[in-house]
Design a protein around this motif. Structure first.
Motif, mmCIF file in Angstrom:
data_model
loop_
_atom_site.group_PDB
_atom_site.id
_atom_site.type_symbol
_atom_site.label_atom_id
_atom_site.label_comp_id
_atom_site.label_asym_id
_atom_site.label_seq_id
_atom_site.Cartn_x
_atom_site.Cartn_y
_atom_site.Cartn_z
ATOM 1 N N PRO A 163 -93.127 14.298 -35.416
ATOM 2 C CA PRO A 163 -92.437 13.029 -35.684
ATOM 3 C C PRO A 163 -92.287 12.727 -37.175
ATOM 4 N N VAL A 164 -93.306 13.081 -37.970
ATOM 5 C CA VAL A 164 -93.251 12.788 -39.406
ATOM 6 C C VAL A 164 -92.147 13.615 -40.083
ATOM 7 N N ILE A 165 -92.035 14.887 -39.711
ATOM 8 C CA ILE A 165 -90.963 15.724 -40.272
ATOM 9 C C ILE A 165 -89.606 15.157 -39.849
ATOM 10 N N GLY A 166 -89.489 14.808 -38.559
ATOM 11 C CA GLY A 166 -88.244 14.240 -38.052
ATOM 12 C C GLY A 166 -87.853 12.974 -38.787
ATOM 13 N N LEU A 167 -88.824 12.056 -38.934
ATOM 14 C CA LEU A 167 -88.556 10.780 -39.606
ATOM 15 C C LEU A 167 -88.151 10.966 -41.053
ATOM 16 N N SER A 168 -88.771 11.937 -41.737
ATOM 17 C CA SER A 168 -88.462 12.095 -43.157
ATOM 18 C C SER A 168 -87.052 12.662 -43.352
ATOM 19 N N PHE A 169 -86.526 13.342 -42.306
ATOM 20 C CA PHE A 169 -85.133 13.786 -42.393
ATOM 21 C C PHE A 169 -84.161 12.652 -42.101
ATOM 22 N N LEU A 170 -84.629 11.684 -41.289
ATOM 23 C CA LEU A 170 -83.760 10.557 -40.923
ATOM 24 C C LEU A 170 -83.717 9.478 -41.998
#
Lengths: 10, 212
Positions: free
Chosen positions: B101-108
């Motif tokens: 989730p953290v990787i995903g959020l940082s791309f968003l």
């Protein structure tokens, strides 16, 4: 902070 | 630089040194989550890449290098030097549930879609949740040595002082870093339950903190 400003916090 | 920011950095440093000294002196990392320490080392590594690109101040550079060195030293003690005392059985938090989730959020959500900015955002989000394996371990075993709770107290204090620093900076300079502030507040909330236990159990003179 706005884009381009340096991040002075740790 | 204001008094809240300085006090926040000092308590962050104190927390890290408390943990390192505890492991070194007791020759043991029992009760310490190696996963949380690995995540913190990853947080510092991805955030302080700007050591190579911009110079802010001597204070800034020195603190970054110190935090990096101390976090790697802690990981070294846990996984190499005293790995026979490492309680991997109880350090069973699934780190991928945080990382994905953290990787995903940082791309968003980021200030600019550049490697440095995305990695900086990743480090901010990751720091907010990096303590979870440690808190999970304490919940699982049902207790924590008082020195471990002092470590968590100073880590939580550092977060709370950073919020005071942002309130101060907002009023004095109009500074507002949305990503840092939102995840900083979330991070501080994780410590509230622990703060309550710390004050009611540890400060009242018990050597270990047991969960009810």
């Amino acid at each position: 902070c706005p884009i381009g400003t340096t991040k002075d916090e740790l | 630089m204001n008094v809240f920011r300085l006090a926040g950095d000092v308590s962050h440093l104190v927390a890290i040194i408390i943990l390192l000294l505890k492991i070194w002196r007791s020759r043991s990392c029992a009760g310490i989550s190696g996963k949380s320490q690995l995540l913190f080392a990853l947080v510092f590594t991805t955030r302080y890449l700007d050591l190579f690109t911009v110079y802010i101040s001597a204070y800034n550079t020195i603190m970054k290098v110190v935090f990096l060195a101390l976090s790697y030293a802690t990981v070294y003690l846990i996984y190499m030097r005293f790995r026979n005392t490492y309680d991997s059985e109880n350090d069973s938090f699934r780190v991928e549930f945080l990382l994905v989730p953290v990787i995903g959020l940082s791309f968003l959500e980021h200030y600019a879609f550049t490697p440095m900015e995305v990695l900086w955002t990743f480090s901010i989000f990751l720091e907010a949740v990096a303590i979870m394996p440690q808190l999970f371990m304490i919940t699982k075993t049902g207790e924590a040595e008082s020195i471990t709770t002092h470590y968590l107290f100073f880590l939580g204090l550092y977060r709370a002082l950073y919020i005071a620093n942002w309130v101060w900076r907002y009023h004095t300079e109009g500074f507002f870093d949305q990503i840092a502030v939102v995840s900083g507040v979330v991070q501080t909330i994780f410590y509230c339950d622990f703060f309550y236990l710390y004050v009611t159990k540890v400060v009242q003179g018990r050597s270990k903190m047991s969960l009810p």
